[in-house]
Design a protein around this motif. Structure first.
Motif, short mmCIF file in Angstrom:
data_model
loop_
_atom_site.label_atom_id
_atom_site.label_comp_id
_atom_site.label_asym_id
_atom_site.label_seq_id
_atom_site.Cartn_x
_atom_site.Cartn_y
_atom_site.Cartn_z
N ARG A 148 0.86 -1.19 0.00
CA ARG A 148 0.00 0.00 0.00
C ARG A 148 0.90 1.23 0.00
N TYR A 149 0.59 2.17 -0.92
CA TYR A 149 1.27 3.46 -0.99
C TYR A 149 0.37 4.48 -0.30
N VAL A 150 0.97 5.29 0.60
CA VAL A 150 0.23 6.33 1.30
C VAL A 150 1.00 7.64 1.13
N ASP A 151 0.36 8.65 0.55
CA ASP A 151 1.01 9.95 0.39
C ASP A 151 0.81 10.75 1.66
N LEU A 152 1.90 11.19 2.24
CA LEU A 152 1.87 11.98 3.48
C LEU A 152 2.31 13.41 3.21
N GLY A 153 2.48 13.77 1.94
CA GLY A 153 3.05 15.07 1.60
C GLY A 153 2.16 15.89 0.71
N LEU A 154 2.60 16.13 -0.52
CA LEU A 154 1.92 17.04 -1.44
C LEU A 154 0.52 16.60 -1.80
N SER A 155 0.27 15.31 -1.85
CA SER A 155 -1.07 14.78 -2.14
C SER A 155 -1.59 14.01 -0.94
N GLN A 156 -1.42 14.61 0.23
CA GLN A 156 -1.79 13.96 1.49
C GLN A 156 -3.21 13.42 1.43
N GLY A 157 -3.36 12.19 1.88
CA GLY A 157 -4.66 11.53 1.86
C GLY A 157 -4.80 10.54 0.71
N PHE A 158 -3.98 10.65 -0.32
CA PHE A 158 -4.04 9.71 -1.43
C PHE A 158 -3.43 8.38 -1.00
N GLU A 159 -4.14 7.29 -1.27
CA GLU A 159 -3.65 5.95 -0.99
C GLU A 159 -3.95 5.06 -2.19
N ALA A 160 -3.11 4.08 -2.41
CA ALA A 160 -3.33 3.13 -3.49
C ALA A 160 -2.64 1.82 -3.16
N ASP A 161 -3.28 0.72 -3.54
CA ASP A 161 -2.67 -0.60 -3.41
C ASP A 161 -1.90 -0.91 -4.69
N LEU A 162 -0.69 -1.42 -4.53
CA LEU A 162 0.17 -1.74 -5.66
C LEU A 162 0.42 -3.25 -5.68
#
Length: 184
Positions: free
Chosen positions: A148-162
């Motif tokens: 799972r990718y979790v953006d904690l910065g510029l696109s905070q809140g975006f998550e995606a399973d890879l």
């Protein structure tokens, strides 16, 4: 070892071809992205990585309806240079992340342990805009070949399973990319 990988965008019309060569001295990669987003653009990116898949340098060139230009991001110890100019705001960022390709996810994924999250700062390159800014990401292992990718910065809140292959290259990136094979 050489390989060619293709990804299709799943959110907008777009395709990428990436040629990857690994050897004892490191990894080189060159890719071309063609996308209809932002009025349409072509983005070429060339990478030099060390044997541990740490990015040493990336060169990006983009031609499109709204932008035409290039930039070079290169590692200088724990710092980064953008077009040869030191960028202190990027000091300590572990890896680059180029917005228009899932290739960059491979760098942290290859360093992950199967039982531990990995959080890192990146030098985020907005490909179509040719800008570089610091951002933060977390990678969470979900099981063999799944992260799972979790953006904690510029696109905070975006998550995606890879879903990734044995080399750590993305096969499917939820919401954005999927690997495709050329017709034979």
């Amino acid at each position: 070892m050489s390989a060619v990988v293709y990804w299709r965008r799943t959110d907008v019309e777009g395709l990428e071809r990436l040629e990857l060569t690994t050897g004892p001295g490191g990894v080189t990669a060159s890719g071309t992205v063609v996308c209809l987003e932002d009025g349409g653009f072509r983005l070429d990116h060339t990478w030099s990585l060390d044997a541990d898949w740490r990015a040493l340098r990336v060169e990006v060139a983009v031609r499109g309806a709204h932008v035409h230009g290039a930039l070079r991001l290169e590692r200088a110890g724990d710092s980064w240079l953008v077009d040869g100019v030191p960028r202190p705001d990027l000091d300590g960022a572990q890896e680059p992340d180029l917005s228009v390709t899932p290739f960059c996810n491979t760098f942290p994924i290859r360093r992950m342990r199967a039982d531990e999250d990995l959080t890192l700062d990146t030098a985020f390159i907005d490909g179509p805009a040719l800008t570089v800014a610091r951002s933060r990401q977390r990678y969470e292992p979900l099981g063999p070949g799944r992260v799972r990718y979790v953006d904690l910065g510029l696109s905070q809140g975006f998550e995606a399973d890879l879903t990734v292959d044995d080399a750590g290259l993305v096969v499917r990136y939820e919401h954005l990319f999927e690997r495709v094979e050329p017709a034979r």
